[in-house]
Design a protein around this motif. Structure first.
Motif, mmCIF file in Angstrom:
data_model
loop_
_atom_site.group_PDB
_atom_site.id
_atom_site.type_symbol
_atom_site.label_atom_id
_atom_site.label_comp_id
_atom_site.label_asym_id
_atom_site.label_seq_id
_atom_site.Cartn_x
_atom_site.Cartn_y
_atom_site.Cartn_z
ATOM 1 N N GLY A 9 82.725 -11.023 -35.512
ATOM 2 C CA GLY A 9 82.120 -12.151 -36.213
ATOM 3 C C GLY A 9 80.612 -12.130 -36.131
ATOM 4 N N TRP A 10 80.096 -11.853 -34.935
ATOM 5 C CA TRP A 10 78.641 -11.793 -34.796
ATOM 6 C C TRP A 10 78.059 -10.596 -35.534
ATOM 7 C CZ3 TRP A 10 75.484 -15.283 -34.546
ATOM 8 C CH2 TRP A 10 75.732 -16.439 -33.828
ATOM 9 N N ARG A 11 78.793 -9.519 -35.542
ATOM 10 C CA ARG A 11 78.280 -8.366 -36.298
ATOM 11 C C ARG A 11 78.220 -8.701 -37.790
ATOM 12 N NH1 ARG A 11 80.007 -1.970 -35.807
ATOM 13 N NH2 ARG A 11 77.866 -1.261 -36.198
ATOM 14 N N ALA A 12 79.242 -9.437 -38.275
ATOM 15 C CA ALA A 12 79.226 -9.852 -39.673
ATOM 16 C C ALA A 12 78.000 -10.712 -39.966
ATOM 17 C CB ALA A 12 80.508 -10.621 -40.002
ATOM 18 N N ALA A 13 77.670 -11.632 -39.059
ATOM 19 C CA ALA A 13 76.512 -12.505 -39.269
ATOM 20 C C ALA A 13 75.219 -11.701 -39.326
ATOM 21 C CB ALA A 13 76.440 -13.548 -38.160
ATOM 22 N N VAL A 14 75.071 -10.724 -38.414
ATOM 23 C CA VAL A 14 73.847 -9.906 -38.389
ATOM 24 C C VAL A 14 73.762 -9.049 -39.651
ATOM 25 C CG1 VAL A 14 72.663 -8.044 -37.164
ATOM 26 C CG2 VAL A 14 73.657 -9.958 -35.883
ATOM 27 N N LEU A 15 74.885 -8.507 -40.104
ATOM 28 C CA LEU A 15 74.883 -7.733 -41.349
ATOM 29 C C LEU A 15 74.520 -8.607 -42.543
ATOM 30 C CD1 LEU A 15 78.081 -5.588 -40.695
ATOM 31 C CD2 LEU A 15 75.739 -4.711 -40.880
ATOM 32 N N LEU A 16 74.938 -9.869 -42.522
ATOM 33 C CA LEU A 16 74.547 -10.793 -43.589
ATOM 34 C C LEU A 16 73.046 -11.041 -43.564
ATOM 35 C CD1 LEU A 16 77.445 -13.419 -43.364
ATOM 36 C CD2 LEU A 16 77.077 -11.760 -45.188
ATOM 37 N N TRP A 17 72.457 -11.183 -42.367
ATOM 38 C CA TRP A 17 71.010 -11.347 -42.281
ATOM 39 C C TRP A 17 70.299 -10.163 -42.926
ATOM 40 C CZ3 TRP A 17 71.180 -12.795 -36.388
ATOM 41 C CH2 TRP A 17 71.482 -14.172 -36.260
ATOM 42 N N GLN A 18 70.890 -8.970 -42.725
ATOM 43 C CA GLN A 18 70.241 -7.748 -43.231
ATOM 44 C C GLN A 18 70.533 -7.520 -44.713
ATOM 45 O OE1 GLN A 18 71.185 -4.285 -40.895
ATOM 46 N NE2 GLN A 18 69.416 -3.111 -41.622
ATOM 47 N N GLY A 19 71.480 -8.270 -45.264
ATOM 48 C CA GLY A 19 71.814 -8.106 -46.684
ATOM 49 C C GLY A 19 72.835 -7.020 -46.943
ATOM 50 N N ARG A 20 73.586 -6.627 -45.932
ATOM 51 C CA ARG A 20 74.638 -5.595 -46.097
ATOM 52 C C ARG A 20 75.970 -6.322 -46.336
ATOM 53 N NH1 ARG A 20 73.089 -2.189 -40.775
ATOM 54 N NH2 ARG A 20 75.021 -1.040 -41.239
ATOM 55 N N TRP A 21 76.119 -6.823 -47.564
ATOM 56 C CA TRP A 21 77.193 -7.774 -47.871
ATOM 57 C C TRP A 21 78.588 -7.170 -47.715
ATOM 58 C CZ3 TRP A 21 73.987 -11.387 -47.439
ATOM 59 C CH2 TRP A 21 72.780 -11.439 -48.129
ATOM 60 N N ALA A 22 78.801 -5.970 -48.231
ATOM 61 C CA ALA A 22 80.142 -5.372 -48.188
ATOM 62 C C ALA A 22 80.561 -5.068 -46.751
ATOM 63 C CB ALA A 22 80.176 -4.097 -49.030
ATOM 64 N N GLU A 23 79.639 -4.503 -45.961
ATOM 65 C CA GLU A 23 79.963 -4.208 -44.562
ATOM 66 C C GLU A 23 80.243 -5.496 -43.784
ATOM 67 O OE1 GLU A 23 77.245 -0.926 -42.878
ATOM 68 O OE2 GLU A 23 76.263 -1.579 -44.727
ATOM 69 N N ALA A 24 79.493 -6.544 -44.107
ATOM 70 C CA ALA A 24 79.712 -7.827 -43.436
ATOM 71 C C ALA A 24 81.105 -8.357 -43.735
ATOM 72 C CB ALA A 24 78.658 -8.835 -43.893
ATOM 73 N N GLN A 25 81.560 -8.178 -44.963
ATOM 74 C CA GLN A 25 82.898 -8.660 -45.325
ATOM 75 C C GLN A 25 83.986 -7.913 -44.569
ATOM 76 O OE1 GLN A 25 83.535 -9.616 -49.694
ATOM 77 N NE2 GLN A 25 81.450 -8.803 -49.786
ATOM 78 N N VAL A 26 83.778 -6.627 -44.304
ATOM 79 C CA VAL A 26 84.760 -5.853 -43.532
ATOM 80 C C VAL A 26 84.858 -6.400 -42.106
ATOM 81 C CG1 VAL A 26 85.273 -3.576 -42.562
ATOM 82 C CG2 VAL A 26 84.476 -3.771 -44.922
ATOM 83 N N CYS A 27 83.710 -6.633 -41.489
ATOM 84 C CA CYS A 27 83.712 -7.178 -40.117
ATOM 85 C C CYS A 27 84.303 -8.585 -40.093
ATOM 86 C CB CYS A 27 82.292 -7.208 -39.559
ATOM 87 S SG CYS A 27 81.607 -5.569 -39.265
ATOM 88 N N ALA A 28 83.969 -9.388 -41.105
ATOM 89 C CA ALA A 28 84.502 -10.751 -41.167
ATOM 90 C C ALA A 28 86.021 -10.733 -41.303
ATOM 91 C CB ALA A 28 83.873 -11.508 -42.331
ATOM 92 N N ALA A 29 86.528 -9.770 -42.078
ATOM 93 C CA ALA A 29 87.984 -9.675 -42.240
ATOM 94 C C ALA A 29 88.663 -9.353 -40.915
ATOM 95 C CB ALA A 29 88.325 -8.613 -43.287
ATOM 96 N N GLU A 30 88.031 -8.505 -40.099
ATOM 97 C CA GLU A 30 88.582 -8.209 -38.777
ATOM 98 C C GLU A 30 88.551 -9.445 -37.872
ATOM 99 O OE1 GLU A 30 89.948 -5.278 -36.836
ATOM 100 O OE2 GLU A 30 90.614 -5.526 -38.903
ATOM 101 N N THR A 31 87.458 -10.196 -37.948
ATOM 102 C CA THR A 31 87.370 -11.442 -37.179
ATOM 103 C C THR A 31 88.507 -12.382 -37.568
ATOM 104 O OG1 THR A 31 84.975 -11.228 -37.173
ATOM 105 C CG2 THR A 31 85.860 -13.391 -36.609
ATOM 106 N N HIS A 32 88.717 -12.513 -38.853
ATOM 107 C CA HIS A 32 89.771 -13.377 -39.397
ATOM 108 C C HIS A 32 91.138 -12.903 -38.930
ATOM 109 C CE1 HIS A 32 92.219 -15.213 -42.640
ATOM 110 N NE2 HIS A 32 91.278 -16.127 -42.663
ATOM 111 N N ARG A 33 91.368 -11.593 -38.983
ATOM 112 C CA ARG A 33 92.684 -11.040 -38.613
ATOM 113 C C ARG A 33 92.982 -11.257 -37.130
ATOM 114 N NH1 ARG A 33 94.671 -6.881 -36.009
ATOM 115 N NH2 ARG A 33 92.611 -5.976 -35.596
ATOM 116 N N VAL A 34 92.045 -10.868 -36.280
ATOM 117 C CA VAL A 34 92.284 -11.000 -34.841
ATOM 118 C C VAL A 34 92.342 -12.469 -34.450
ATOM 119 C CG1 VAL A 34 91.459 -10.410 -32.534
ATOM 120 C CG2 VAL A 34 91.211 -8.767 -34.400
ATOM 121 N N GLY A 35 91.488 -13.289 -35.051
ATOM 122 C CA GLY A 35 91.529 -14.725 -34.771
ATOM 123 C C GLY A 35 92.882 -15.324 -35.089
ATOM 124 N N ALA A 36 93.486 -14.877 -36.200
ATOM 125 C CA ALA A 36 94.825 -15.363 -36.549
ATOM 126 C C ALA A 36 95.851 -14.888 -35.537
ATOM 127 C CB ALA A 36 95.203 -14.890 -37.955
#
Length: 1020
Positions: A816-843
């Protein structure tokens, strides 16, 4: 060796547990009446009132328990339980009130004082009651429990000629009555006010579906296959091949909702539609559904229908048959009969005759009936097909209507209860088992609970979902009425199954009941939608969790405890034979329910430890809570208190990644016990976990103070283990408050201490080094916020190398934090991949915080990367899920993201709301999304022609970036300022701002932002 006492026979039951509706009614102002009247006249009046009690309560299916003075206590639901007992009791009260109002003095001399009329005041409430045989003093029955007390207090609360009925007694049946607004009434002895209606009269509706329409229909979801089947049968009928389709399903599965949708479609095809229904209420007239159809035709001006209704009753069946055949001869005709299980024999016989004659004449007739599964011993012979040759047999089609699928149920819950987090939605599904009526009522109960301003809905959901805990008395009555119709042997099997649990191991069921899963009695229970084979071999399960809860609560206490002891003994014996791992959760549950508290505490603690080790956080918290509850039943001692504190510490570990405010009460109590003990180590650890959970809830400053006090106590106690944890924890908390310089120093110290330990552990047997991984992740997002994205990437890589694939909650948090940092940097697609992992493991670990964090980060990445139209909805969902918990750690990010999207979409008011929420989080030192909120405010002010505010908000965004030392935030604010300056025609100022922003973007590798800045420069 098992204790023989554990397998002792069930003791003789003391009374019987029943879900009853209780009616209390008293004569209003009876003292004044008795004072003003002659004793003989008062006695005559009282005798008449008592006669009304006896006659009218019995008329509506109730039983008078006791008449005392001018008051009556009556019950509905015993000896026969009915699903509409609440409605019956309310209608009985209305008729009683009307009859008493109409009473006249027998003579002029016996007139009421000052010409006043008589009136009653009545209270009605439903719930669990222990009912015993009574005597001359106690009345016909003795009723024990809180339900009669509540009904009596409602009666006392009611004004003259007022009927107060608790909302849970009527449930969805309240639209049968004209009522006041639902209101909350405080009652002595209850911690929370009770929702009640004042009954003003009856409404002229006959079917529950009509009542549901008045209340507001649940969303119609799914059922595409069933509608297609029904339309196919209608096509065949219209082609001269008469059809009879019988829909069969348990109460609430949606037969009526489905048929109403189909009838609407049939009417659009110029098909004449007539409908009728059967009812068990009071004494339904013979041929009831057909007479309802004829009355509909009569209102439409049909002389033929009028003639049949006015004709002799003996000739009516034949006349109805001929009229319906005549109508079918004029064009396509669809007849619906709802609740066919309650039809009289004459109605059933006519239905079979109608089908056979239409078949013979090849008429365009479709018969559609809806019925419930019948107990085999009660099935009338006329419900079985009448054979008129092969062709006629083919015309009758039975279709079993199944509950909603998981996805259909989820859709219904989302529409009924917007903003509900997926974990509560899953709980609703588990209890409802896909039954639309159960889903609707559980959602209504949760909605009322939220609206009532009580405890947070997410924390109170399990209570609201248990029908036996209150709020669903009418639903419990519906379920109990189904159980009451079963033969005694089947009902007893259900009680045994309910005590075992919602999921029933077949070997255990056979040991306790003597019946295997293939036993005909068990198979019949599956046919009746009570229990059925689970997905795994060797398991049965209840179709609906609600049904299990109601049956369990209706089982007598002594019988339940004896069964729990027997189950515990069998579980121990099975483990001894097979050498299996102890089933700690089962032993804890059954031990606690049997009152074996020492054993229950031990097994619940062990189950919590197992769940924590596997990162099953919700299970760990649940089991630790059970262990603590079991300890509360033991005599107080220093040992018990030490165990309580120790378990609470591990409970704190389970809370870190999924904290709720309810958790604080446990940890605060542990802190109090530790203080009483005088043990510095216990005090240090109790304060540590209380502080850490406060931090996890987003209260970073309060958490920091508690952890600093914990550090002081740990130094006094020389608790080296806790002191070793402190640099990492304090570094994490200071990072959360944007105190980056001391945060990095503490995190570096923690990482240096923890790295050698992680390397020394065997990679094949060690647990993931959670502390090291999370400290590295915190260091990474601090570096990312400062614009050192390369160093942040390296720290994230190291952190993930330690935990990736573990499916531990910390893995979700790091991603999740990696997704946030990637969003700060503007790496939108990579951020979505990390966010999906956060979502999956969180579930997977059922951590709502990380689940929502991944949901939100992925949504913002989708918006920025391609303007996804669903992004805003997903972000709003994440905010709504976390709102009952106060938002949680770093929730200013979600509000900042939403504010930005809403401004772009022109939603000014909603954008302001999220700006304000982001700024409120700043009071807790959560600065991470505040600059973004200020930039959104500047854009909004620009669109509204407020240049001074634009400059003020941009300056505030810069100040926040300065406070955090955030290079990327400063550069993005300069880009925003350049865009707004260019819109105002200030090209010189825009050039200067772009020069600074482009240089920073190039240095930090923020390629997307750099391209946007260069694109803006081309507009000069």
């Amino acid at each position: 060796m098992p204790d023989p006492h554990d397998r002792a026979p069930v003791p003789q039951a003391v009374g019987q547990r029943r879900h009853l509706t209780i009616l209390f009614s008293d004569l209003s102002e009876s003292t004044r009446l008795s004072d003003a009247m002659e004793a003989e006249h008062y006695a005559a009046m009282l005798a008449e009132v008592r006669g009304l009690y006896q006659n009218l309560i019995a008329k509506h299916g109730g039983t008078v328990v006791r008449i005392q003075g001018d008051g009556v206590l009556a019950i509905f639901g015993h000896p026969q339980a009915r699903e509409d007992d609440g409605r019956r009791a309310t209608e009985a009260a209305l008729e009683l009130h009307q009859a008493v109002r109409r009473m006249k003095p027998q003579t002029a001399a016996a007139a009421w004082p000052a010409g006043q009329g008589l009136s009653l005041h009545t209270g009605i409430h439903a719930g669990m009651v222990l009912i015993e045989e009574g005597d001359a003093m106690r009345g016909r029955f003795e009723l024990l429990g809180n339900t009669p007390n509540v009904a009596a207090r409602l009666a006392a609360e009611a004004c003259a000629d007022e009927i107060l009925v608790s909302a849970e007694t009527l449930g969805p049946l309240h639209p049968f009555f004209q009522t006041s607004e639902r209101r909350m009434v405080p009652l002595k002895g209850r911690q929370t006010p009770l929702a009640v209606y004042s009954i003003l009269g009856q409404v002229s509706i006959g079917r529950r579906f009509e009542a549901s329409k008045r209340r507001g229909l649940a969303p119609f979801v799914g059922r595409a296959a069933e509608l297609a089947l029904m339309e196919h049968r209608l096509d065949q009928a219209c082609a001269g091949q008469p059809q009879w389709l019988s829909l069969r399903a348990s109460a609430g599965v949606g037969k009526t909702r489905l048929t109403e949708e189909f009838l609407r479609r049939a009417a659009d095809r110029d098909c004449r539609v007539l409908r009728g229904y059967c009812e068990s209420y009071l004494s339904a007239e013979p041929l009831q559904p057909y007479l309802q159809m004829l009355r509909t035709l009569q209102r439409q001006g049909s002389a033929e229908a009028d003639a049949v209704l006015r004709g002799p009753a003996k000739a009516r069946q034949e006349a109805v048959l001929q009229l319906l055949l005549q109508l079918a001869g004029q064009g396509p005709l669809l007849l619906l009969i709802d609740d066919l299980q309650w039809a009289d024999d004459a109605s059933l016989a006519l239905l079979h005759r109608l089908r056979a004659e239409a078949e013979r004449r090849a008429l365009p007739l479709m018969l559609l009936s809806a019925t419930r599964p019948a107990v085999v011993t009660e099935t009338p012979a006329l419900l079985l097909p009448i054979h008129h040759g092969h062709e006629a047999d083919e015309a009758l089609h039975h279709h079993e209507l199944l509950p909603l699928s998981e996805e259909e149920a989820r859709q219904a819950i989302v529409q009924l209860l917007p903003g509900t987090d997926p974990f509560i939605s899953a709980e609703v599904q588990r209890h409802a088992g896909g039954n639309p009526l159960f889903i609707e009522e559980l959602c209504h109960a949760l909605a009322h609970q939220r609206g009532g301003g009580g405890l947070h809905a997410a924390e109170e959901a399990p209570l609201a979902l248990n029908p036996a805990s209150g709020g669903h008395a009418w639903l419990a009555a519906l379920i109990e009425s189904r159980v009451a119709r079963l033969p005694p042997a089947q009902a007893q099997l259900l009680r045994v199954a309910a005590v075992i649990g919602a999921v029933i191991p077949t070997w255990l069921f056979e040991r306790i009941s003597g019946c295997c899963e293939k036993d005909p009695v068990v198979l019949e229970l599956a046919e009746l939608d009570f229990i059925f084979p689970a997905g795994q071999p060797g398991l049965l399960r209840f179709k609906h969790g609600i049904t299990r809860d109601v049956i369990y609560e209706s089982t007598g206490l002594h019988e339940r405890q004896a069964l729990h002891r027997h189950i515990t003994a069998e579980l121990r014996a099975q483990l001894a034979l097979g050498g299996q791992e102890p089933a700690h959760e089962l032993l804890a549950y059954h031990g606690g329910a049997a009152g074996q508290w020492q054993e229950a505490a031990h097994h619940a603690e062990q189950a919590g430890d197992q769940a924590l080790a596997s990162s099953a956080l919700d299970r760990a918290k649940k089991q630790y809570r059970a262990a603590l509850a079991a300890l509360e039943h033991l005599p107080p001692s220093e040992e018990v208190h030490r165990r309580w504190i120790a378990i609470a510490h591990r409970f704190g570990m389970a809370c870190v990644f999924d904290a709720s405010r309810a958790d604080l009460r446990v940890l605060q109590h542990a802190t109090g016990l530790a203080a009483l003990s005088g043990d510095a180590t216990a005090m240090a650890r109790a304060q540590y976990w209380l502080g850490y959970v406060r931090y996890a809830l987003g209260e970073a400053r309060a958490g920091l103070q508690l952890c600093l006090r914990s550090q002081e106590q740990a130094l006094i106690a020389q608790d080296q283990t806790l002191l070793a944890q402190m640099p990492g924890t304090l570094g994490q908390i200071r990072a959360a408050t944007a105190e980056y310089t001391p945060a990095l120093q503490l995190l570096d110290q923690a990482i240096a201490q923890l790295r050698p330990q992680a390397g020394a552990s065997s990679s094949s047997t060690r647990r993931p080094p959670i502390g090291l991984a999370y400290s590295l992740a915190c260091r990474a997002y601090v570096l990312g916020d400062q614009g050192h994205f390369g160093a942040a990437d390296a720290a994230f890589e190291e952190a993930l190398s330690l935990v990736q694939g573990s499916n531990h909650a910390v893995e979700a948090s790091i991603q999740g934090w990696r997704a946030a940092v990637l969003l700060w940097q503007g790496r939108w697609a990579e951020a979505q991949v990390c966010a999906a992992e956060t979502h999956r493991v969180g579930a997977q670990v059922r951590s709502l915080f990380t689940f929502a964090m991944g949901h939100a980060a992925g949504a913002y990445g989708a918006w920025m990367g391609g303007g996804c139209p669903l992004a805003r909805q997903a972000l709003e969902e994440a905010v709504a899920w976390l709102a009952p918990r106060g938002g949680g750690l770093f929730s200013s990010l979600n509000h900042g993201w939403l504010a930005e999207i809403l401004v772009q979409q022109g939603e000014a008011d909603r954008a302001r709301k999220h700006m304000a929420l982001a700024l409120r989080r700043a009071r807790q030192s959560d600065w991470i999304g505040v600059a973004m909120a200020y930039r959104a405010a500047a854009r909004l002010a620009q669109s509204q022609g407020q240049p001074e505010r634009v400059m003020r908000y941009l300056a505030a965004a810069h100040a926040v970036a300065q406070r955090r030392g955030s290079m990327h935030e400063r550069a993005v604010t300069e880009l925003c300022a350049a865009e707004l300056a260019l819109q105002r025609g200030e090209s010189g100022a825009a050039r200067g701002l772009l020069d600074e922003a482009e240089s920073a973007f190039f240095t930090m590798g923020m390629d997307w932002h750099l391209a946007r800045a260069r694109g803006l420069r081309q507009q000069f």
